[in-house]
Design a protein around this motif. Structure first.
Motif, PDB file in Angstrom:
ATOM      1  N   PRO A   1      11.206   5.284  10.833  1.00  0.00           N
ATOM      2  CA  PRO A   1       9.660   4.744  10.072  1.00  0.00           C
ATOM      3  C   PRO A   1       9.402   5.274   9.223  1.00  0.00           C
ATOM      4  CG  PRO A   1       8.846   4.643  12.756  1.00  0.00           C
ATOM      5  CD  PRO A   1      11.023   4.644  12.536  1.00  0.00           C
TER       6      PRO A   1
ATOM      7  N   GLU B   1       4.659   3.552   3.765  1.00  0.00           N
ATOM      8  CA  GLU B   1       5.088   2.778   2.595  1.00  0.00           C
ATOM      9  C   GLU B   1       6.591   2.685   2.277  1.00  0.00           C
ATOM     10  OE1 GLU B   1       3.325   5.306   2.035  1.00  0.00           O
ATOM     11  OE2 GLU B   1       1.648   4.412   2.885  1.00  0.00           O
TER      12      GLU B   1
ATOM     13  N   ALA C   1       6.577  10.927  10.239  1.00  0.00           N
ATOM     14  CA  ALA C   1       7.866  10.361  10.045  1.00  0.00           C
ATOM     15  C   ALA C   1       9.057  11.376  10.749  1.00  0.00           C
ATOM     16  CB  ALA C   1       7.890   9.727   8.989  1.00  0.00           C
TER      17      ALA C   1
ATOM     18  N   THR D   1       8.185  -2.866  11.839  1.00  0.00           N
ATOM     19  CA  THR D   1       7.002  -2.739  11.782  1.00  0.00           C
ATOM     20  C   THR D   1       6.442  -4.749  12.181  1.00  0.00           C
ATOM     21  OG1 THR D   1       7.195  -1.213  10.843  1.00  0.00           O
ATOM     22  CG2 THR D   1       5.034  -3.174  10.593  1.00  0.00           C
TER      23      THR D   1
ATOM     24  N   ARG E   1      16.789   0.835   3.779  1.00  0.00           N
ATOM     25  CA  ARG E   1      16.509   1.707   3.129  1.00  0.00           C
ATOM     26  C   ARG E   1      17.444   1.990   2.431  1.00  0.00           C
ATOM     27  NH1 ARG E   1      13.183   1.627   6.197  1.00  0.00           N
ATOM     28  NH2 ARG E   1      12.941   1.735   8.597  1.00  0.00           N
TER      29      ARG E   1
HETATM   30  C1  LIG Z   1       2.570   7.486   9.824  1.00  0.00           C
HETATM   31  C2  LIG Z   1       2.579   6.444   9.362  1.00  0.00           C
HETATM   32  C3  LIG Z   1       1.581   5.347   9.334  1.00  0.00           C
HETATM   33  C4  LIG Z   1       1.594   3.539   9.382  1.00  0.00           C
HETATM   34  N1  LIG Z   1       0.682   3.062   9.384  1.00  0.00           N
HETATM   35  C5  LIG Z   1       0.954   1.553   8.739  1.00  0.00           C
HETATM   36  C6  LIG Z   1      -0.202   0.545   8.946  1.00  0.00           C
HETATM   37  O1  LIG Z   1      -1.244   1.321   8.925  1.00  0.00           O
HETATM   38  N2  LIG Z   1      -0.037  -0.531   8.956  1.00  0.00           N
HETATM   39  C7  LIG Z   1       1.152  -1.292   8.609  1.00  0.00           C
HETATM   40  O2  LIG Z   1       1.483  -2.476   8.687  1.00  0.00           O
HETATM   41  N3  LIG Z   1       2.750  -0.255   9.220  1.00  0.00           N
HETATM   42  C8  LIG Z   1       2.106   1.432   8.698  1.00  0.00           C
HETATM   43  N4  LIG Z   1       3.633   2.101   9.000  1.00  0.00           N
HETATM   44  C9  LIG Z   1       4.770   2.098   8.960  1.00  0.00           C
HETATM   45  C10 LIG Z   1       5.720   1.376   7.595  1.00  0.00           C
HETATM   46  O3  LIG Z   1       5.100   1.077   6.787  1.00  0.00           O
HETATM   47  C11 LIG Z   1       7.213   0.918   8.190  1.00  0.00           C
HETATM   48  O4  LIG Z   1       7.594   1.931   9.321  1.00  0.00           O
HETATM   49  C12 LIG Z   1       7.835   1.296   6.607  1.00  0.00           C
HETATM   50  O5  LIG Z   1       7.083   0.134   5.892  1.00  0.00           O
HETATM   51  C13 LIG Z   1       9.483   0.966   7.288  1.00  0.00           C
HETATM   52  O6  LIG Z   1       9.531  -0.289   7.573  1.00  0.00           O
HETATM   53  P1  LIG Z   1      10.014  -0.505   9.549  1.00  0.00           P
HETATM   54  O7  LIG Z   1       9.055   0.155  10.408  1.00  0.00           O
HETATM   55  O8  LIG Z   1      10.218  -1.990   9.318  1.00  0.00           O
HETATM   56  O9  LIG Z   1      11.488  -0.052   9.534  1.00  0.00           O
HETATM   57  C14 LIG Z   1       3.613   3.800   8.756  1.00  0.00           C
HETATM   58  C15 LIG Z   1       4.424   4.001   9.533  1.00  0.00           C
HETATM   59  C16 LIG Z   1       4.258   5.705   9.407  1.00  0.00           C
HETATM   60  C17 LIG Z   1       5.750   6.122   9.817  1.00  0.00           C
END
Ligand SMILES: Cc1cc2nc3c(=O)[nH]c(=O)nc-3n(C[C@H](O)[C@H](O)[C@H](O)COP(=O)(O)O)c2cc1C
Length: 353
Positions: free
Chosen positions: A17, A20, A58, A115, A344
């Motif tokens: 992850p 954004e 990350a 997520t 990705r």
């Molecule tokens: C440091 C960090 C902070 C994040 N904060 C949030 C958040 O506050 N809310 C949320 O819905 N997702 C959050 N995410 C998830 C990312 O948006 C997500 O990992 C990314 O869009 C890729 O999607 P995936 O996790 O489904 O692969 C965060 C990810 C990281 C690494």
């Protein structure tokens, strides 16, 4: 080491992850089983990226994936963090050495992890479940808090949702957020960075209205009538539908500690996936607050600085970690299958030979 295997390990890494979905990494293959991992600071130029800490987190998640994948393919992966100091973009040197392949129970979960922003059904989280969630987590100086206390969950959920109030009331944050939404699957496939709209799990009427909300003059008027507070209230309830709230807590804010926090969180996230449960980070407020804490206040109005301080302090208190840094927060529960998943970037974009 065979290049095809190396690419498979990197492929596992980039499923990590990132804020954004900015994927702030690239690699340099150095021969002799050595790989250099670099941060790309321009990938996250948001107000969430004070000192690149969100990206370092990350990178930690990425290294954890690579560690598990390396074992799966029969290699030990040794990491040296920031071998040239913090000024350099080189986050780690990774040295692979051959060993017996090992059945890695979390390997499959690397590709299933996602997520999930849906409302969650309550599940029974026992002490046994908590033990499974932290299974295999390294004891490396970060503290893990897992709570099922209803009051604590509610406090954390409401504080986390104040992030959305700031997004809708601050022009810079609003612009950043809406610029990072990909409105169709085709746009998301092309850009492969940012939020695919369907991963936000908006209820249908809100999804339609979202196109209007992207226009700042519309949002400003809605701000006058208190709409952002209403959004935060709703999201607070949504986040509180989690059965457990967790936090990764660190003693100081060094880049290394954020990498370690990322490794720990990723291990918990993979364990959650393996248990068939859903996971959502609630980390926006934490990273905004980091900026405020370090006196970088220019982008924020006084009322928002106050809101962030109040929210962060209430989280610390609810979790019993006053005076400590919260590096990550999340909720766990049963959200069912997510509607969509993040894309990705193509692996070849990351690897310079
Ligand atoms: C440091 C960090 C902070 C994040 N904060 C949030 C958040 O506050 N809310 C949320 O819905 N997702 C959050 N995410 C998830 C990312 O948006 C997500 O990992 C990314 O869009 C890729 O999607 P995936 O996790 O489904 O692969 C965060 C990810 C990281 C690494």
């Amino acid at each position: 080491m065979d290049r095809a295997v190396l690419l498979k390990i990197i492929e596992a890494g980039i499923h990590a992850p990132s804020g954004e979905n900015c994927q702030p990494w690239r690699f340099e293959v150095r021969g002799d089983g050595e790989l250099a991992l670099y941060n790309i600071p321009e990938r996250d130029d948001s107000l969430y990226s004070w000192g690149q800490r969100a990206s370092y987190f990350a990178h930690g998640a990425l290294l954890e994936n690579m560690h598990i994948a390396a074992l799966h393919y029969g290699f030990d992966a040794r990491f040296v963090l920031f071998p040239e100091g913090h000024e350099s973009d080189r986050v780690a040197l990774i040295q692979f050495t051959g060993r017996e392949p090992k059945a890695e129970p979390l390997f499959e979960s690397i590709f299933k992890r996602t997520t999930n922003r849906k409302p969650y059904k309550k599940v029974d989280i026992t002490d046994e479940t908590k033990k499974w969630l932290t299974d295999g987590v390294a004891d490396d100086g970060v503290k893990i808090i897992l709570t099922t206390d209803k009051g604590a969950i509610k406090t954390v959920a409401n504080a986390a949702a104040s992030n959305e109030r700031v997004i809708f009331e601050n022009k810079l944050m609003h612009g950043f957020f809406f610029n990072h939404i990909n409105w169709t699957k085709q746009e998301d496939d092309e850009k492969s960075i940012g939020f695919y709209i369907d991963t936000l799990e908006l209820p249908p009427p809100v999804k339609v209205l979202f196109k209007l909300f992207r226009r700042w003059p519309v949002m400003r008027v809605l701000g006058v009538v208190g709409f952002p507070r209403f959004v935060a209230l709703g999201n607070g309830q949504l986040y509180a539908s989690g059965s457990l709230v967790g936090a990764i807590v660190i003693d100081d804010e060094t880049p290394e500690h954020f990498v370690q926090a990322g490794m720990t969180a990723q291990r918990i996230w993979l364990n959650t996936t393996k248990l068939g449960l859903s996971f959502q980070p609630l980390a926006g407020l934490i990273y905004l607050f980091l900026r405020v804490k370090h006196g970088d206040l220019a982008a924020f109005e006084h009322r928002h600085i106050h809101l962030m301080q109040k929210g962060y302090t209430s989280m610390q208190k609810a979790l019993g970690v006053e005076n400590k840094t919260i590096a990550f927060m999340f909720r766990i529960g049963d959200g069912g299958e997510p509607t969509a998943r993040a894309t990705r970037l193509d692996i070849n974009r990351f690897v310079g030979v």
